[in-house]
Design a protein around this motif. Sequence first.
Motif, PDB file in Angstrom:
ATOM      1  N   TYR A   1       0.806  -1.217   0.000  1.00  0.00           N
ATOM      2  CA  TYR A   1       0.000   0.000   0.000  1.00  0.00           C
ATOM      3  C   TYR A   1       0.842   1.271   0.000  1.00  0.00           C
ATOM      4  O   TYR A   1       0.312   2.371  -0.157  1.00  0.00           O
ATOM      5  CB  TYR A   1      -0.926   0.005   1.219  1.00  0.00           C
ATOM      6  N   ALA A   2       2.158   1.193   0.177  1.00  0.00           N
ATOM      7  CA  ALA A   2       2.984   2.393   0.239  1.00  0.00           C
ATOM      8  C   ALA A   2       3.337   2.924  -1.146  1.00  0.00           C
ATOM      9  O   ALA A   2       3.872   4.008  -1.282  1.00  0.00           O
ATOM     10  CB  ALA A   2       4.267   2.112   1.015  1.00  0.00           C
ATOM     11  N   PHE A   3       3.058   2.189  -2.177  1.00  0.00           N
ATOM     12  CA  PHE A   3       3.428   2.569  -3.534  1.00  0.00           C
ATOM     13  C   PHE A   3       2.253   3.279  -4.192  1.00  0.00           C
ATOM     14  O   PHE A   3       1.217   2.685  -4.424  1.00  0.00           O
ATOM     15  CB  PHE A   3       3.840   1.315  -4.312  1.00  0.00           C
ATOM     16  N   CYS A   4       2.397   4.541  -4.488  1.00  0.00           N
ATOM     17  CA  CYS A   4       1.303   5.335  -5.024  1.00  0.00           C
ATOM     18  C   CYS A   4       1.463   5.517  -6.529  1.00  0.00           C
ATOM     19  O   CYS A   4       2.575   5.755  -7.022  1.00  0.00           O
ATOM     20  CB  CYS A   4       1.251   6.707  -4.355  1.00  0.00           C
ATOM     21  N   ILE A   5       0.360   5.414  -7.244  1.00  0.00           N
ATOM     22  CA  ILE A   5       0.332   5.708  -8.672  1.00  0.00           C
ATOM     23  C   ILE A   5      -0.871   6.600  -8.939  1.00  0.00           C
ATOM     24  O   ILE A   5      -1.846   6.605  -8.191  1.00  0.00           O
ATOM     25  CB  ILE A   5       0.253   4.425  -9.519  1.00  0.00           C
ATOM     26  N   ASN A   6      -0.789   7.365  -9.996  1.00  0.00           N
ATOM     27  CA  ASN A   6      -1.855   8.308 -10.298  1.00  0.00           C
ATOM     28  C   ASN A   6      -3.106   7.613 -10.798  1.00  0.00           C
ATOM     29  O   ASN A   6      -4.192   7.787 -10.261  1.00  0.00           O
ATOM     30  CB  ASN A   6      -1.377   9.325 -11.331  1.00  0.00           C
ATOM     31  N   LYS A   7      -2.968   6.805 -11.838  1.00  0.00           N
ATOM     32  CA  LYS A   7      -4.135   6.170 -12.422  1.00  0.00           C
ATOM     33  C   LYS A   7      -3.733   4.910 -13.175  1.00  0.00           C
ATOM     34  O   LYS A   7      -2.576   4.714 -13.542  1.00  0.00           O
ATOM     35  CB  LYS A   7      -4.860   7.134 -13.351  1.00  0.00           C
ATOM     36  N   VAL A   8      -4.735   4.076 -13.420  1.00  0.00           N
ATOM     37  CA  VAL A   8      -4.579   2.860 -14.220  1.00  0.00           C
ATOM     38  C   VAL A   8      -5.447   3.023 -15.458  1.00  0.00           C
ATOM     39  O   VAL A   8      -6.670   3.200 -15.343  1.00  0.00           O
ATOM     40  CB  VAL A   8      -5.006   1.605 -13.424  1.00  0.00           C
ATOM     41  N   VAL A   9      -4.831   2.980 -16.620  1.00  0.00           N
ATOM     42  CA  VAL A   9      -5.528   3.193 -17.883  1.00  0.00           C
ATOM     43  C   VAL A   9      -5.641   1.861 -18.612  1.00  0.00           C
ATOM     44  O   VAL A   9      -4.627   1.184 -18.845  1.00  0.00           O
ATOM     45  CB  VAL A   9      -4.790   4.219 -18.763  1.00  0.00           C
ATOM     46  N   LEU A  10      -6.864   1.479 -18.963  1.00  0.00           N
ATOM     47  CA  LEU A  10      -7.106   0.223 -19.670  1.00  0.00           C
ATOM     48  C   LEU A  10      -7.673   0.530 -21.049  1.00  0.00           C
ATOM     49  O   LEU A  10      -8.811   0.973 -21.185  1.00  0.00           O
ATOM     50  CB  LEU A  10      -8.080  -0.660 -18.882  1.00  0.00           C
ATOM     51  N   ASN A  11      -6.849   0.284 -22.065  1.00  0.00           N
ATOM     52  CA  ASN A  11      -7.284   0.408 -23.459  1.00  0.00           C
ATOM     53  C   ASN A  11      -6.975  -0.922 -24.138  1.00  0.00           C
ATOM     54  O   ASN A  11      -5.988  -1.076 -24.837  1.00  0.00           O
ATOM     55  CB  ASN A  11      -6.572   1.568 -24.146  1.00  0.00           C
ATOM     56  N   VAL A  12      -7.822  -1.897 -23.865  1.00  0.00           N
ATOM     57  CA  VAL A  12      -7.599  -3.274 -24.318  1.00  0.00           C
ATOM     58  C   VAL A  12      -8.888  -3.786 -24.973  1.00  0.00           C
ATOM     59  O   VAL A  12      -9.709  -4.438 -24.313  1.00  0.00           O
ATOM     60  CB  VAL A  12      -7.166  -4.178 -23.142  1.00  0.00           C
ATOM     61  N   PRO A  13      -9.092  -3.495 -26.227  1.00  0.00           N
ATOM     62  CA  PRO A  13     -10.374  -3.799 -26.883  1.00  0.00           C
ATOM     63  C   PRO A  13     -10.700  -5.278 -26.980  1.00  0.00           C
ATOM     64  O   PRO A  13     -11.866  -5.647 -27.113  1.00  0.00           O
ATOM     65  CB  PRO A  13     -10.211  -3.173 -28.272  1.00  0.00           C
ATOM     66  N   ASN A  14      -9.689  -6.172 -26.910  1.00  0.00           N
ATOM     67  CA  ASN A  14      -9.933  -7.617 -27.026  1.00  0.00           C
ATOM     68  C   ASN A  14      -9.869  -8.339 -25.688  1.00  0.00           C
ATOM     69  O   ASN A  14      -9.886  -9.565 -25.646  1.00  0.00           O
ATOM     70  CB  ASN A  14      -8.926  -8.243 -27.993  1.00  0.00           C
ATOM     71  N   LEU A  15      -9.801  -7.588 -24.594  1.00  0.00           N
ATOM     72  CA  LEU A  15      -9.718  -8.203 -23.271  1.00  0.00           C
ATOM     73  C   LEU A  15     -11.018  -8.942 -22.941  1.00  0.00           C
ATOM     74  O   LEU A  15     -12.106  -8.396 -23.075  1.00  0.00           O
ATOM     75  CB  LEU A  15      -9.445  -7.135 -22.217  1.00  0.00           C
ATOM     76  N   GLU A  16     -10.861 -10.219 -22.478  1.00  0.00           N
ATOM     77  CA  GLU A  16     -12.021 -11.041 -22.136  1.00  0.00           C
ATOM     78  C   GLU A  16     -12.115 -11.316 -20.637  1.00  0.00           C
ATOM     79  O   GLU A  16     -13.216 -11.472 -20.108  1.00  0.00           O
ATOM     80  CB  GLU A  16     -11.967 -12.367 -22.902  1.00  0.00           C
ATOM     81  N   HIS A  17     -10.962 -11.386 -19.953  1.00  0.00           N
ATOM     82  CA  HIS A  17     -10.957 -11.709 -18.525  1.00  0.00           C
ATOM     83  C   HIS A  17     -10.073 -10.693 -17.798  1.00  0.00           C
ATOM     84  O   HIS A  17      -8.930 -10.465 -18.179  1.00  0.00           O
ATOM     85  CB  HIS A  17     -10.429 -13.124 -18.289  1.00  0.00           C
ATOM     86  N   LEU A  18     -10.615 -10.142 -16.714  1.00  0.00           N
ATOM     87  CA  LEU A  18      -9.893  -9.126 -15.945  1.00  0.00           C
ATOM     88  C   LEU A  18      -9.975  -9.460 -14.458  1.00  0.00           C
ATOM     89  O   LEU A  18     -11.043  -9.769 -13.935  1.00  0.00           O
ATOM     90  CB  LEU A  18     -10.500  -7.741 -16.196  1.00  0.00           C
ATOM     91  N   PHE A  19      -8.810  -9.392 -13.802  1.00  0.00           N
ATOM     92  CA  PHE A  19      -8.751  -9.530 -12.343  1.00  0.00           C
ATOM     93  C   PHE A  19      -7.941  -8.370 -11.794  1.00  0.00           C
ATOM     94  O   PHE A  19      -6.816  -8.109 -12.232  1.00  0.00           O
ATOM     95  CB  PHE A  19      -8.103 -10.851 -11.927  1.00  0.00           C
ATOM     96  N   VAL A  20      -8.508  -7.660 -10.820  1.00  0.00           N
ATOM     97  CA  VAL A  20      -7.825  -6.554 -10.152  1.00  0.00           C
ATOM     98  C   VAL A  20      -7.877  -6.825  -8.661  1.00  0.00           C
ATOM     99  O   VAL A  20      -8.961  -7.043  -8.089  1.00  0.00           O
ATOM    100  CB  VAL A  20      -8.487  -5.202 -10.474  1.00  0.00           C
TER     101      VAL A  20
END
Length: 731
Positions: A516-535
């Motif tokens: 949790y100490a590692f900060c990032i601004n944003k996560v951008v997903l531009n994956v038009p063929n993505l079928e399965h996502l786990f976050v």
Amino acid sequence: MATKFEMSDLGKLTYYLGIEVFQREDGIVITQEGYAKRILKDTGMQNCNPSQVPMDHGVKYSKAENEVELDATEYRKVMGCLRYLLHTRPNMAYSVGIVSRYMQSPRESHGMAIRHLLRYLKNTTSYEIKYEKNGSKRLVGYSDSSHNIDEDDGRSTTGHVFYYGQSPITWCSQRQATVALSSCEAEYMAASAAACQAVWLRELLSELTGEALQKVVLKVDNTSAIALVKNQVFHNRTKHIKSRFHFIRDCYNDGEVDVEHISGKEQQADILTKALARIKFTEMRELLGVEDLSNPNQKLGGKPRTSSLSMLPKDIISHIISLMPTKYAVRTSVLSKRWRCTWMDVDNLHFDDDMVSIHDQDIFAKFVDRVLKHYKSSQINLFRLHISNLWIEISSVSSWINGAVKLNVNELDIKVTRLGLPLSLLTCKTLTKLKLDYFVFHRCVCGFPCQVNLPCLKTLDVVVHSDPFQSAFKLIGGCPIIESLSLDVRHHGTHEEDYIFNIPTLKQLKLIRENYAFCINKVVLNVPNLEHLFVGGYFYSIFVIEDVSSLVEASVSFGEIESNHVWDELLKGLTGVISLSAQIPSFGIDYKPSFTPSLPIFPKVKQLELKGYWHSRQIPQLLDSFPELKHLCIEPKEHSWVEPKLVPACMLTKLTTVKFSVCEWWKCDLPFLKYMLGNAEVLKTMAITWETLCLEEEQAELCEELLKFPRASRCCEIQFHGNSSNYTIMQ
């Protein structure tokens, strides 16, 4: 039959007229061990010295009219017992058949042959035949003969055996009716007799199984006999053969029987036509399917019995050894004369530090060096190196990976404490799958370039303990056709770069952040063929969903989130999925999503899974956003209930399955279940699991309580699962 006759059901067959039947999960085993021991006891041979073969190789018997005659009655009694034993001992068929020819006037040599048979029986009382379950349904026969083997009249011996799948179902060893003028003629007559049996078996199996008649394959080791079957030009050679032996020609022409050639070494009917030497007899007996399954390590003559594994083709042996860790594969190979160099041609190399102490890491490193030096194959499918408990030099790890690349590796699985990637890996043209798990990444050692080119890589799995922007994202950028990506970041840094996934070929993405100490601004997903996502993991950043138009399944499991805004923005980008799984953390009410009317509608979701700290009272309000929901799985850890005023639309028309699982049940769970049962109009199944109910009385009491609840669906079934028993309550 029970309606007309007085009958008793004794269950599955276990014993029938001296034949013992063992019905197991993997098949059926038949044996006559008890009957064999009784024969030895009745003949006084229970303490005799065992023999390895039933009849000595090269010995021939005749009527021997000049020898002392034996008691024919006692001789026939023993012969009758031995012949009945052949129901499970086809390996003794030839020997028993030979001594059976002299029952009319047995002589002293014939009595010695019977004693030899009994000595062999003493050594093989526990032998049996196994019929495997779900085996092949192909009917295959083997036909053989021994020419001019009878000392008295010169007639030959016919032998054939038929297999249904891998097990013998019928066999025969019999003296031929007429004298054959050549070995070709003897084989032809034997094949004709086998064809008669094949036609009968073919029709019988078709009647029993209800399946169409199939062509029976008959394997003969005499090419001249096969030519006589397939070619009728050989008139001068066959005109003296009785017409009934030409039956096999009609069977072949009518498509009932197909005749194929087989080498004499693999002719499984050979044991039915002659007395074989000990080693040859043992091999043929195993091919015939008669084995001591209760003692697979039995020794014959002081030497280990030839195993079925040693008789497998070389490519299969190589595949089996390639599945072992390399240190065991090498040990197995060098201890075998036949497999001594097999490990050099295996498809996979597995190196791990299991049971290797830090004091032996130099020995381990030298072993890996020697294996790569002597490896002969031009291509390796999998190179696996798991040495996270050893502090191996970075140069050694880099050298080993470089060696795998030179061997045209397809899959690379690396888990080390310190990683140095060679330049050759970053441009490998054969690599299709790469898995990296390292604690420290030494870019300066491997000379990590800015440009990576892995043209065939489709699967990338990276666990990063260092800066991902200096390693993982550079690898991702060099994979033009990547389809599956797993990124697990465990870095303690404080960088603020964005996670940008602009990958048109990606179909599966797994994104985890465990610190949790590692900060990032944003996560951008531009994956038009993505079928399965786990976050999953700890995220304090905004998710920007630009294009996930092909997404089918999404799973979200946060260890901690900064605000409801992070959660809601992510869900808004997942509205097109069909299956959704969501787990929220336990950091107070402020960290739980607020289900407001602005929550997006999920028009395609048919399966929803809710885990973590959800309140039961939130579920009905949540279901308003899933109008097409059919399957709901709930694992709540918060228990509170407020009766809702409205019923979600999916409960009236779509919801058919509800699974409710909790570790510890609360009284407020019952009102929630009552609400679901009373309002879900098309519900078919509700499965309820309480893990901590240990008393059957408690479970029965809850079942009785559930039975009182009104149900809106007429065909609803309630399945109750406790830790000691299960119940099913029907409407």
